[in-house]
Design a protein around this motif. Structure first.
Motif, mmCIF file in Angstrom:
data_model
loop_
_atom_site.group_PDB
_atom_site.id
_atom_site.type_symbol
_atom_site.label_atom_id
_atom_site.label_comp_id
_atom_site.label_asym_id
_atom_site.label_seq_id
_atom_site.Cartn_x
_atom_site.Cartn_y
_atom_site.Cartn_z
ATOM 1 N N VAL A 236 0.841 -1.187 0.000
ATOM 2 C CA VAL A 236 0.000 0.000 0.000
ATOM 3 C C VAL A 236 0.877 1.238 0.000
ATOM 4 C CG1 VAL A 236 -1.738 1.330 1.245
ATOM 5 C CG2 VAL A 236 -1.871 -1.153 1.225
ATOM 6 N N CYS A 237 0.462 2.258 -0.765
ATOM 7 C CA CYS A 237 1.092 3.568 -0.681
ATOM 8 C C CYS A 237 0.009 4.637 -0.832
ATOM 9 C CB CYS A 237 2.173 3.741 -1.746
ATOM 10 S SG CYS A 237 1.603 3.559 -3.448
ATOM 11 N N SER A 238 0.316 5.830 -0.368
ATOM 12 C CA SER A 238 -0.602 6.965 -0.485
ATOM 13 C C SER A 238 0.058 8.040 -1.319
ATOM 14 C CB SER A 238 -0.935 7.547 0.896
ATOM 15 O OG SER A 238 -1.598 6.617 1.712
ATOM 16 N N THR A 239 -0.739 8.726 -2.133
ATOM 17 C CA THR A 239 -0.170 9.806 -2.928
ATOM 18 C C THR A 239 -1.217 10.873 -3.196
ATOM 19 O OG1 THR A 239 1.220 10.261 -4.855
ATOM 20 C CG2 THR A 239 -0.705 8.847 -5.208
ATOM 21 N N ASP A 240 -0.730 12.006 -3.691
ATOM 22 C CA ASP A 240 -1.592 13.068 -4.188
ATOM 23 C C ASP A 240 -0.912 13.662 -5.413
ATOM 24 O OD1 ASP A 240 0.443 14.715 -3.227
ATOM 25 O OD2 ASP A 240 -0.673 15.318 -1.446
ATOM 26 N N CYS A 241 -1.458 14.737 -5.942
ATOM 27 C CA CYS A 241 -0.929 15.282 -7.195
ATOM 28 C C CYS A 241 0.513 15.750 -7.064
ATOM 29 C CB CYS A 241 -1.823 16.420 -7.677
ATOM 30 S SG CYS A 241 -1.944 17.824 -6.544
ATOM 31 N N CYS A 242 0.954 16.064 -5.851
ATOM 32 C CA CYS A 242 2.318 16.558 -5.650
ATOM 33 C C CYS A 242 3.341 15.443 -5.461
ATOM 34 C CB CYS A 242 2.354 17.492 -4.427
ATOM 35 S SG CYS A 242 1.352 18.958 -4.594
ATOM 36 N N TYR A 243 2.872 14.194 -5.296
ATOM 37 C CA TYR A 243 3.802 13.115 -4.951
ATOM 38 C C TYR A 243 3.777 11.957 -5.942
ATOM 39 C CZ TYR A 243 6.701 13.147 -0.775
ATOM 40 O OH TYR A 243 7.739 13.327 0.096
ATOM 41 N N SER B 52 -0.902 17.977 3.147
ATOM 42 C CA SER B 52 -1.765 17.026 2.469
ATOM 43 C C SER B 52 -2.363 16.021 3.450
ATOM 44 C CB SER B 52 -0.977 16.282 1.391
ATOM 45 O OG SER B 52 -1.754 15.238 0.851
ATOM 46 N N TYR B 53 -3.660 15.779 3.303
ATOM 47 C CA TYR B 53 -4.319 14.761 4.117
ATOM 48 C C TYR B 53 -3.906 13.347 3.709
ATOM 49 C CZ TYR B 53 -7.486 17.935 6.575
ATOM 50 O OH TYR B 53 -7.999 18.904 7.403
ATOM 51 N N ALA B 54 -3.175 13.212 2.606
ATOM 52 C CA ALA B 54 -2.779 11.881 2.146
ATOM 53 C C ALA B 54 -1.993 11.125 3.206
ATOM 54 C CB ALA B 54 -1.960 11.978 0.857
ATOM 55 N N THR B 55 -1.306 11.853 4.088
ATOM 56 C CA THR B 55 -0.541 11.186 5.141
ATOM 57 C C THR B 55 -1.433 10.409 6.095
ATOM 58 O OG1 THR B 55 1.202 11.505 6.798
ATOM 59 C CG2 THR B 55 -0.553 13.155 6.742
ATOM 60 N N ASP C 121 6.010 4.475 2.228
ATOM 61 C CA ASP C 121 5.930 5.885 1.856
ATOM 62 C C ASP C 121 6.423 6.071 0.429
ATOM 63 O OD1 ASP C 121 4.749 7.223 3.942
ATOM 64 O OD2 ASP C 121 6.616 7.862 4.882
ATOM 65 N N GLY C 122 5.918 7.095 -0.233
ATOM 66 C CA GLY C 122 6.286 7.353 -1.615
ATOM 67 C C GLY C 122 7.680 7.899 -1.816
ATOM 68 N N ASP C 123 8.341 8.315 -0.732
ATOM 69 C CA ASP C 123 9.656 8.941 -0.881
ATOM 70 C C ASP C 123 10.801 8.017 -0.465
ATOM 71 O OD1 ASP C 123 9.169 8.941 1.815
ATOM 72 O OD2 ASP C 123 9.670 11.053 2.137
ATOM 73 N N PRO D 1 -5.352 17.326 19.419
ATOM 74 C CA PRO D 1 -4.913 17.910 18.140
ATOM 75 C C PRO D 1 -3.623 18.703 18.243
ATOM 76 C CG PRO D 1 -6.763 19.135 19.048
ATOM 77 C CD PRO D 1 -6.637 17.884 19.867
ATOM 78 N N ASP D 2 -3.366 19.304 19.395
ATOM 79 C CA ASP D 2 -2.157 20.119 19.553
ATOM 80 C C ASP D 2 -0.910 19.277 19.822
ATOM 81 O OD1 ASP D 2 -3.574 22.491 19.197
ATOM 82 O OD2 ASP D 2 -4.116 22.576 21.321
ATOM 83 N N SER D 3 -1.081 17.980 20.033
ATOM 84 C CA SER D 3 0.048 17.098 20.333
ATOM 85 C C SER D 3 0.613 16.413 19.096
ATOM 86 C CB SER D 3 -0.383 16.014 21.338
ATOM 87 O OG SER D 3 -0.764 16.586 22.564
ATOM 88 N N LEU D 4 -0.100 16.515 17.964
ATOM 89 C CA LEU D 4 0.240 15.706 16.799
ATOM 90 C C LEU D 4 1.252 16.406 15.897
ATOM 91 C CD1 LEU D 4 -3.279 14.248 15.968
ATOM 92 C CD2 LEU D 4 -1.485 13.325 17.455
ATOM 93 N N TYR D 5 2.477 16.507 16.381
ATOM 94 C CA TYR D 5 3.564 17.110 15.611
ATOM 95 C C TYR D 5 3.847 16.304 14.354
ATOM 96 C CZ TYR D 5 8.382 18.442 14.429
ATOM 97 O OH TYR D 5 9.520 18.839 13.774
ATOM 98 N N CYS D 6 3.809 15.001 14.466
ATOM 99 C CA CYS D 6 4.106 14.107 13.334
ATOM 100 C C CYS D 6 2.857 13.441 12.773
ATOM 101 C CB CYS D 6 5.138 13.060 13.740
ATOM 102 S SG CYS D 6 6.777 13.734 14.047
ATOM 103 N N HIS D 7 1.730 14.139 12.882
ATOM 104 C CA HIS D 7 0.505 13.713 12.222
ATOM 105 C C HIS D 7 0.126 12.263 12.545
ATOM 106 C CE1 HIS D 7 2.298 17.072 9.964
ATOM 107 N NE2 HIS D 7 1.045 17.454 9.735
ATOM 108 N N ASP D 8 -0.135 11.451 11.497
ATOM 109 C CA ASP D 8 -0.589 10.075 11.706
ATOM 110 C C ASP D 8 0.459 9.213 12.393
ATOM 111 O OD1 ASP D 8 0.686 10.481 9.049
ATOM 112 O OD2 ASP D 8 0.610 8.298 9.016
ATOM 113 N N GLN D 9 1.727 9.539 12.220
ATOM 114 C CA GLN D 9 2.779 8.762 12.884
ATOM 115 C C GLN D 9 2.628 8.828 14.401
ATOM 116 O OE1 GLN D 9 6.967 8.434 11.382
ATOM 117 N NE2 GLN D 9 7.429 9.694 13.175
ATOM 118 N N ASP D 10 2.303 9.994 14.914
ATOM 119 C CA ASP D 10 2.070 10.141 16.354
ATOM 120 C C ASP D 10 0.869 9.313 16.797
ATOM 121 O OD1 ASP D 10 4.209 11.817 16.792
ATOM 122 O OD2 ASP D 10 3.025 13.661 16.756
ATOM 123 N N ILE D 11 -0.193 9.356 16.007
ATOM 124 C CA ILE D 11 -1.407 8.610 16.352
ATOM 125 C C ILE D 11 -1.118 7.108 16.396
ATOM 126 C CG2 ILE D 11 -3.750 8.025 15.598
ATOM 127 C CD1 ILE D 11 -3.851 10.814 14.267
#
Length: 221
Positions: free
Chosen positions: A4-11, A86-89, A110-112, A187-197
């Protein structure tokens, strides 16, 4: 092997390079790639399909309704800007609902990244009824990240760029609900977005993988 991978128009370009490296170094594997996206254009889809076709591999596209991500913060002051806005993360958080029920495990990439070797051994890893398997992050020894996420440092912190995911566990334990609840409450704790979750929710249900499966830039210096 389900990837599985996630992408958007920029990636799209980065994702295409990652998939090329995956197929090139896993020529003997029977691979099915699931691309999560938010509506990339038809030319981009054709490009990615051509890469898979050139290697005789399968690829499917899953359009993600971004209203699913409404509980998750993006672009807030203090958040890591590496992933942009991007919400793709966050798409990977919904894998247990987005993918067919007959898929019991996946490798998320990850795409990168660049795949340098066979993923057969990673795919065969015994999950021991755990939710996830991952490599420790460079933040693993930094106490401020545990203080921010409110769990003990001895439990560790992993990088979410390469994940072996036990979808049976995710479905049985309704982890999507846990993800949303934690994001809404912190919400204020999520410096690394989904990785933190992922790190908080799976703080006691994870397997630590060898560094070779996700060699971060920081490990080379």
């Amino acid at each position: 092997m389900d990837i599985v991978c996630s992408t958007d128009c920029c990636y799209v370009m980065q994702t295409g390079i990652m998939l090329t490296s995956l197929f090139e170094n896993n020529r003997e594997a029977d691979i099915r790639v699931h691309v999560l996206h938010n509506g990339i254009d038809s030319n981009s889809i054709t490009l990615i399909e051509r890469i898979a076709s050139d290697y005789g591999q399968k690829i499917t596209f899953c359009h993600v309704d971004e209203t699913l991500c409404s509980a998750f913060p993006i672009g807030r002051d203090g958040q890591n800007t590496h992933v942009g806005t991007s919400y793709a993360t966050y798409y990977r958080l919904f894998l247990s609902e987005l993918l067919p029920k007959d898929i019991s495990r996946v490798i998320y990439l990850d795409g990168d990244i660049i795949v340098m070797d066979s993923l057969n051994d990673l795919w065969a890893t015994d999950m021991h009824d755990k939710a996830i398997a991952a490599v420790p992050d460079s933040y693993n020894n930094k106490i401020e990240h545990y203080n921010r996420l409110h769990y003990p440092q001895p439990l560790g912190y992993f990088n979410a760029g390469v994940l072996l995911i036990n979808l049976d566990y995710w479905r049985t334990n309704n982890v999507v609900s846990a993800f949303c609840q934690y994001a809404s409450a912190n919400p204020d704790s999520l410096y690394c977005h989904d990785q933190d979750i992922l790190n908080y929710v799976f703080r006691e249900s994870k397997i630590t993988l060898p560094l070779r499966y996700n060699m971060l830039n920081e490990y080379w210096f």
